[in-house]
Write a protein that holds these residues in place. Sequence first.
Motif, PDB file in Angstrom:
ATOM      1  N   ARG A   1      33.136  49.080  41.994  1.00 13.14           N
ATOM      2  CA  ARG A   1      34.376  50.055  41.481  1.00 13.14           C
ATOM      3  C   ARG A   1      33.644  51.560  41.506  1.00 13.14           C
ATOM      4  O   ARG A   1      34.259  52.271  41.698  1.00 13.14           O
TER       5      ARG A   1
ATOM      6  N   GLU B   1      46.147  55.248  39.515  1.00 10.82           N
ATOM      7  CA  GLU B   1      45.512  53.947  39.682  1.00 10.82           C
ATOM      8  C   GLU B   1      46.780  53.036  39.268  1.00 10.82           C
ATOM      9  O   GLU B   1      47.449  53.133  38.167  1.00 10.82           O
TER      10      GLU B   1
ATOM     11  N   GLY C   1      47.499  49.459  38.298  1.00 14.09           N
ATOM     12  CA  GLY C   1      46.842  47.994  37.700  1.00 14.09           C
ATOM     13  C   GLY C   1      45.627  48.813  37.029  1.00 14.09           C
ATOM     14  O   GLY C   1      44.542  48.180  37.134  1.00 14.09           O
TER      15      GLY C   1
ATOM     16  N   ASP D   1      50.189  50.382  34.560  1.00 15.73           N
ATOM     17  CA  ASP D   1      50.056  48.903  34.453  1.00 15.73           C
ATOM     18  C   ASP D   1      51.052  48.158  33.403  1.00 15.73           C
ATOM     19  O   ASP D   1      51.829  48.795  32.770  1.00 15.73           O
TER      20      ASP D   1
ATOM     21  N   SER E   1      42.409  48.657  42.208  1.00 15.62           N
ATOM     22  CA  SER E   1      40.807  48.349  41.811  1.00 15.62           C
ATOM     23  C   SER E   1      41.090  46.921  41.195  1.00 15.62           C
ATOM     24  O   SER E   1      41.355  46.771  40.024  1.00 15.62           O
TER      25      SER E   1
HETATM   26  C1  SAM Z   1      41.550  42.812  37.348  1.00 17.58           C
HETATM   27  S1  SAM Z   1      42.703  43.810  36.184  1.00 17.58           S
HETATM   28  C2  SAM Z   1      41.845  45.477  36.831  1.00 17.58           C
HETATM   29  C3  SAM Z   1      41.933  46.602  36.133  1.00 17.58           C
HETATM   30  C4  SAM Z   1      41.034  48.152  36.531  1.00 17.58           C
HETATM   31  N1  SAM Z   1      41.978  48.283  37.699  1.00 17.58           N
HETATM   32  C5  SAM Z   1      39.698  47.687  36.866  1.00 17.58           C
HETATM   33  O1  SAM Z   1      39.232  47.835  37.868  1.00 17.58           O
HETATM   34  O2  SAM Z   1      38.817  47.390  35.949  1.00 17.58           O
HETATM   35  C6  SAM Z   1      44.193  43.937  37.219  1.00 17.58           C
HETATM   36  C7  SAM Z   1      45.261  44.777  36.266  1.00 17.58           C
HETATM   37  O3  SAM Z   1      46.420  44.933  37.174  1.00 17.58           O
HETATM   38  C8  SAM Z   1      47.275  44.791  36.269  1.00 17.58           C
HETATM   39  N2  SAM Z   1      48.775  44.447  37.097  1.00 17.58           N
HETATM   40  C9  SAM Z   1      48.828  43.281  37.705  1.00 17.58           C
HETATM   41  N3  SAM Z   1      50.126  43.184  38.519  1.00 17.58           N
HETATM   42  C10 SAM Z   1      50.650  44.536  38.260  1.00 17.58           C
HETATM   43  C11 SAM Z   1      51.716  44.983  38.636  1.00 17.58           C
HETATM   44  N4  SAM Z   1      52.796  44.494  39.394  1.00 17.58           N
HETATM   45  N5  SAM Z   1      52.047  46.180  38.174  1.00 17.58           N
HETATM   46  C12 SAM Z   1      51.220  46.944  37.529  1.00 17.58           C
HETATM   47  N6  SAM Z   1      50.130  46.490  36.949  1.00 17.58           N
HETATM   48  C13 SAM Z   1      49.863  45.180  37.163  1.00 17.58           C
HETATM   49  C14 SAM Z   1      47.106  43.976  35.286  1.00 17.58           C
HETATM   50  O4  SAM Z   1      47.993  43.965  34.021  1.00 17.58           O
HETATM   51  C15 SAM Z   1      45.727  44.350  34.980  1.00 17.58           C
HETATM   52  O5  SAM Z   1      45.650  45.339  34.093  1.00 17.58           O
END
Ligand code: SAM
Length: 208
Positions: free
Chosen positions: A35, A53, A55, A78, A121
């Motif tokens: 990251r 960003e 998600g 998100d 990410s």
């Molecule tokens: C593994 S986490 C990564 C969080 C952050 N990017 C990081 O690197 O720590 C995945 C994130 O993507 C979000 N997510 C999954 N599908 C999504 C969508 N279709 N639209 C928006 N967010 C989404 C989840 O809610 C979660 O917070």
Amino acid sequence: MVTENSIKQSQLIQNYYHFQSTIYDATRWSFLFGRKLILDKIATETSPKTILEIGCGTGYNLKKLSKRFPDSKILGMDVSKDMLQIAEKKLGSNPNIQLIERPYVRESEVNENKPDVILFSYMLTMVNPDFSDMILQAYDDLKPGGYIAVVDFYNSKHSWFRKHMKNHHVRMESHLNSILEKKFEVVDSEVHNAYQGVWQYFSFIGKK
Ligand SMILES: C[S@@+](CC[C@H](N)C(=O)[O-])C[C@H]1O[C@@H](n2cnc3c(N)ncnc32)[C@H](O)[C@@H]1O
């Protein structure tokens, strides 16, 4: 476009992160590698005015981005309210950062303010089976000449590990790179080992 599948997918992710959000920051540092690397690569390629960003989770990258690019507008989108509540606390009141609670779908208001960089990410491997649509949407939402930046799981030679990740809604089959490479001009693309090759993760910077 909001489809039946995308509604189901959003619900699944919201349910999953209801509990996982409470242990996210305490646990993910030990396996979400790359990251910092992807933020270094963004900074090498461009000085973005607007970064989105998708998600953004608990705001780990948003906080670092706001330090690296103090004059940029930083948007974090998100679908999980629980994750965003933690991000909100972490980020405090910073007028340059905006959090948006919604799934990333065609109807999002990104068109009004096209970003220079869209960051994914550890997110795209959770978007199944609609990952291609999401990558194509990011292409459309970027400014001309803008960049997509991706860091995510790549693959593992161990089927037990891939199965374990599937239980956490992660598809780990090196399935993202061909579509990224087809749609974007490749600026930087690398695959890295984690834990001496138990799995690999990848970083990708592509230009529209
Ligand atoms: C593994 S986490 C990564 C969080 C952050 N990017 C990081 O690197 O720590 C995945 C994130 O993507 C979000 N997510 C999954 N599908 C999504 C969508 N279709 N639209 C928006 N967010 C989404 C989840 O809610 C979660 O917070």
